[in-house]
Scaffold this active site. Structure first.
Site, PDB file in Angstrom:
ATOM      1  N   LYS A   9       0.831  -1.204   0.000  1.00 52.82           N
ATOM      2  CA  LYS A   9       0.000   0.000   0.000  1.00 52.82           C
ATOM      3  C   LYS A   9       0.873   1.265   0.000  1.00 52.82           C
ATOM      4  O   LYS A   9       2.094   1.178   0.195  1.00 52.82           O
ATOM      5  CB  LYS A   9      -0.937  -0.047   1.215  1.00 52.82           C
ATOM      6  CG  LYS A   9      -1.894  -1.260   1.193  1.00 52.82           C
ATOM      7  CD  LYS A   9      -2.823  -1.257   2.404  1.00 52.82           C
ATOM      8  CE  LYS A   9      -3.741  -2.482   2.387  1.00 52.82           C
ATOM      9  NZ  LYS A   9      -4.699  -2.472   3.528  1.00 52.82           N
ATOM     10  N   TYR A  49     -12.226  -2.757  -2.959  1.00 52.67           N
ATOM     11  CA  TYR A  49     -12.737  -2.816  -1.591  1.00 52.67           C
ATOM     12  C   TYR A  49     -14.260  -2.805  -1.526  1.00 52.67           C
ATOM     13  O   TYR A  49     -14.834  -2.453  -0.498  1.00 52.67           O
ATOM     14  CB  TYR A  49     -12.149  -1.671  -0.760  1.00 52.67           C
ATOM     15  CG  TYR A  49     -10.716  -1.926  -0.315  1.00 52.67           C
ATOM     16  CD1 TYR A  49     -10.394  -3.058   0.436  1.00 52.67           C
ATOM     17  CD2 TYR A  49      -9.693  -1.036  -0.629  1.00 52.67           C
ATOM     18  CE1 TYR A  49      -9.094  -3.297   0.851  1.00 52.67           C
ATOM     19  CE2 TYR A  49      -8.384  -1.268  -0.209  1.00 52.67           C
ATOM     20  CZ  TYR A  49      -8.092  -2.401   0.533  1.00 52.67           C
ATOM     21  OH  TYR A  49      -6.800  -2.636   0.945  1.00 52.67           O
ATOM     22  N   PHE A  57     -15.414   3.186   7.586  1.00 51.26           N
ATOM     23  CA  PHE A  57     -14.058   3.585   7.204  1.00 51.26           C
ATOM     24  C   PHE A  57     -13.835   3.554   5.696  1.00 51.26           C
ATOM     25  O   PHE A  57     -12.723   3.799   5.230  1.00 51.26           O
ATOM     26  CB  PHE A  57     -13.023   2.704   7.910  1.00 51.26           C
ATOM     27  CG  PHE A  57     -13.176   1.213   7.649  1.00 51.26           C
ATOM     28  CD1 PHE A  57     -12.683   0.621   6.490  1.00 51.26           C
ATOM     29  CD2 PHE A  57     -13.822   0.405   8.577  1.00 51.26           C
ATOM     30  CE1 PHE A  57     -12.824  -0.738   6.252  1.00 51.26           C
ATOM     31  CE2 PHE A  57     -13.978  -0.971   8.346  1.00 51.26           C
ATOM     32  CZ  PHE A  57     -13.481  -1.533   7.184  1.00 51.26           C
ATOM     33  N   THR A  91      -5.145  -8.270  10.254  1.00 53.76           N
ATOM     34  CA  THR A  91      -5.555  -6.957   9.745  1.00 53.76           C
ATOM     35  C   THR A  91      -4.995  -5.817  10.584  1.00 53.76           C
ATOM     36  O   THR A  91      -4.511  -4.822  10.053  1.00 53.76           O
ATOM     37  CB  THR A  91      -7.102  -6.878   9.701  1.00 53.76           C
ATOM     38  OG1 THR A  91      -7.584  -7.969   8.911  1.00 53.76           O
ATOM     39  CG2 THR A  91      -7.570  -5.565   9.107  1.00 53.76           C
ATOM     40  N   ARG A 102       2.920  -7.134   8.579  1.00 56.31           N
ATOM     41  CA  ARG A 102       2.205  -6.118   9.360  1.00 56.31           C
ATOM     42  C   ARG A 102       2.727  -6.064  10.790  1.00 56.31           C
ATOM     43  O   ARG A 102       2.832  -4.992  11.393  1.00 56.31           O
ATOM     44  CB  ARG A 102       0.701  -6.404   9.335  1.00 56.31           C
ATOM     45  CG  ARG A 102       0.051  -6.068   7.986  1.00 56.31           C
ATOM     46  CD  ARG A 102      -1.373  -6.591   7.940  1.00 56.31           C
ATOM     47  NE  ARG A 102      -2.105  -6.143   6.748  1.00 56.31           N
ATOM     48  CZ  ARG A 102      -3.279  -6.644   6.383  1.00 56.31           C
ATOM     49  NH1 ARG A 102      -3.853  -7.600   7.101  1.00 56.31           N
ATOM     50  NH2 ARG A 102      -3.895  -6.190   5.302  1.00 56.31           N
ATOM     51  N   ASN A 112      -1.760  -0.302   7.249  1.00 52.73           N
ATOM     52  CA  ASN A 112      -1.259  -1.650   7.560  1.00 52.73           C
ATOM     53  C   ASN A 112      -0.412  -2.254   6.443  1.00 52.73           C
ATOM     54  O   ASN A 112      -0.327  -3.469   6.298  1.00 52.73           O
ATOM     55  CB  ASN A 112      -2.391  -2.574   8.021  1.00 52.73           C
ATOM     56  CG  ASN A 112      -3.438  -2.830   6.954  1.00 52.73           C
ATOM     57  OD1 ASN A 112      -3.292  -2.365   5.817  1.00 52.73           O
ATOM     58  ND2 ASN A 112      -4.471  -3.572   7.283  1.00 52.73           N
ATOM     59  N   HIS A 115      -1.737  -5.498   1.338  1.00 55.18           N
ATOM     60  CA  HIS A 115      -2.968  -6.268   1.144  1.00 55.18           C
ATOM     61  C   HIS A 115      -2.614  -7.668   0.662  1.00 55.18           C
ATOM     62  O   HIS A 115      -1.662  -7.842  -0.090  1.00 55.18           O
ATOM     63  CB  HIS A 115      -3.849  -5.589   0.081  1.00 55.18           C
ATOM     64  CG  HIS A 115      -4.957  -6.481  -0.411  1.00 55.18           C
ATOM     65  ND1 HIS A 115      -6.156  -6.606   0.255  1.00 55.18           N
ATOM     66  CD2 HIS A 115      -5.028  -7.326  -1.474  1.00 55.18           C
ATOM     67  CE1 HIS A 115      -6.919  -7.494  -0.396  1.00 55.18           C
ATOM     68  NE2 HIS A 115      -6.259  -7.936  -1.443  1.00 55.18           N
ATOM     69  N   GLU A 126      -9.319 -10.647  -7.817  1.00 55.73           N
ATOM     70  CA  GLU A 126      -8.387  -9.525  -7.676  1.00 55.73           C
ATOM     71  C   GLU A 126      -7.297  -9.552  -8.745  1.00 55.73           C
ATOM     72  O   GLU A 126      -6.918  -8.509  -9.287  1.00 55.73           O
ATOM     73  CB  GLU A 126      -7.795  -9.522  -6.256  1.00 55.73           C
ATOM     74  CG  GLU A 126      -8.855  -9.191  -5.224  1.00 55.73           C
ATOM     75  CD  GLU A 126      -8.420  -9.349  -3.767  1.00 55.73           C
ATOM     76  OE1 GLU A 126      -9.249  -9.093  -2.883  1.00 55.73           O
ATOM     77  OE2 GLU A 126      -7.262  -9.738  -3.514  1.00 55.73           O
TER      78      GLU A 126
HETATM   79  P1  DAT Z   1      -7.564  -7.390   5.403  1.00 53.26           P
HETATM   80  O1  DAT Z   1      -6.819  -6.288   4.683  1.00 53.26           O
HETATM   81  O2  DAT Z   1      -6.723  -7.989   6.501  1.00 53.26           O
HETATM   82  O3  DAT Z   1      -8.137  -8.415   4.478  1.00 53.26           O
HETATM   83  P2  DAT Z   1     -10.260  -6.371   5.708  1.00 53.26           P
HETATM   84  O4  DAT Z   1     -10.570  -6.997   4.396  1.00 53.26           O
HETATM   85  O5  DAT Z   1     -11.165  -6.661   6.848  1.00 53.26           O
HETATM   86  O6  DAT Z   1      -8.770  -6.702   6.173  1.00 53.26           O
HETATM   87  O7  DAT Z   1     -10.225  -4.779   5.541  1.00 53.26           O
HETATM   88  C1  DAT Z   1      -9.638  -4.209   4.406  1.00 53.26           C
HETATM   89  C2  DAT Z   1      -8.830  -3.002   4.848  1.00 53.26           C
HETATM   90  O8  DAT Z   1      -9.685  -2.024   5.409  1.00 53.26           O
HETATM   91  C3  DAT Z   1      -7.805  -3.313   5.937  1.00 53.26           C
HETATM   92  O9  DAT Z   1      -6.585  -3.801   5.415  1.00 53.26           O
HETATM   93  C4  DAT Z   1      -7.638  -1.972   6.587  1.00 53.26           C
HETATM   94  C5  DAT Z   1      -9.025  -1.355   6.474  1.00 53.26           C
HETATM   95  N1  DAT Z   1      -9.794  -1.583   7.700  1.00 53.26           N
HETATM   96  C6  DAT Z   1     -10.341  -2.737   8.118  1.00 53.26           C
HETATM   97  N2  DAT Z   1     -10.979  -2.584   9.294  1.00 53.26           N
HETATM   98  C7  DAT Z   1     -10.820  -1.280   9.628  1.00 53.26           C
HETATM   99  C8  DAT Z   1     -11.236  -0.470  10.723  1.00 53.26           C
HETATM  100  N3  DAT Z   1     -11.954  -0.988  11.721  1.00 53.26           N
HETATM  101  N4  DAT Z   1     -10.879   0.841  10.730  1.00 53.26           N
HETATM  102  C9  DAT Z   1     -10.157   1.364   9.724  1.00 53.26           C
HETATM  103  N5  DAT Z   1      -9.735   0.667   8.644  1.00 53.26           N
HETATM  104  C10 DAT Z   1     -10.066  -0.637   8.607  1.00 53.26           C
HETATM  105 MG    MG Z   2      -9.691  -8.355   3.102  1.00 56.36          MG
END
Ligand code: DAT
Ligand code: MG
Length: 148
Positions: A9, A49, A57, A91, A102, A112, A115, A126
């Site tokens: 990222k 996303y 968020f 995450t 991470r 973080n 991805h 993807e």
């Molecule tokens: P991952 O990236 O581990 O697959 P995810 O798909 O649940 O996680 O979420 C996608 C992204 O969104 C994640 O990398 C960071 C952001 N994100 C997730 N939960 C969040 C939160 N509670 N507050 C802010 N950003 C968040």
């Molecule tokens: Mg995800």
């Protein structure tokens, strides 16, 4: 052989972590079959996303991922979707184990670092979203017999 999508990222690119992260991927024994530094359009960010579009968020997430270049990769290997997620870590970087990307480099969920596709089905989606077929290279690594 299974494939997955990983994307460093804007925070990871901005902190000069491309080399360190790619190094971990190569050392693990994964094969890079596609890679590019690119900017992300708002449309691509929102599609990628899409599953989070109703989350509070979402706006911040789209702003963040479009805020600077990302380094997108397709990796190949046995069970590579799961292996990729293990390398990436949880995450929330604060809860990610040391030794994960991470866990070693991040502090907050909003920044973080990287991805990784979370299932074989999302990996396929993807990869098709981020890469053209001709950007993915079929080749053999001479050391693969020492990995498998
Ligand atoms: P991952 O990236 O581990 O697959 P995810 O798909 O649940 O996680 O979420 C996608 C992204 O969104 C994640 O990398 C960071 C952001 N994100 C997730 N939960 C969040 C939160 N509670 N507050 C802010 N950003 C968040
Ligand atoms: Mg995800």
């Amino acid at each position: 052989m299974e494939r997955t999508f990983l994307m460093i990222k804007p925070d990871g690119v901005g902190r000069n972590l491309i080399g360190a992260i790619v190094s971990r991927i190569e050392q693990k024994g994964l094969k890079i079959v596609g890679a590019k530094l690119m900017t992300v359009s708002e449309e691509l960010a929102k599609t990628h996303y899409g599953e989070h579009s109703e989350r509070p968020f979402f706006g911040e997430l789209v702003d963040f991922i479009t805020s600077g270049p990302v380094f997108a990769m397709v990796l190949e290997g046995e069970n590579v979707v799961e292996v990729g997620r293990t390398l990436v870590g949880k995450t929330n970087p604060a809860e990610s184990a040391p030794g994960t990307i991470r866990g070693d480099y991040g502090m907050t969920v909003g920044k973080n670092i990287i991805h990784g596709s979370d299932s074989v089905a999302s990996a396929e989606k993807e990869i098709a979203l981020w890469f053209k077929k001709e950007e993915l290279i079929d080749y053999s690594l001479v050391n693969s017999s020492w990995v498998y």
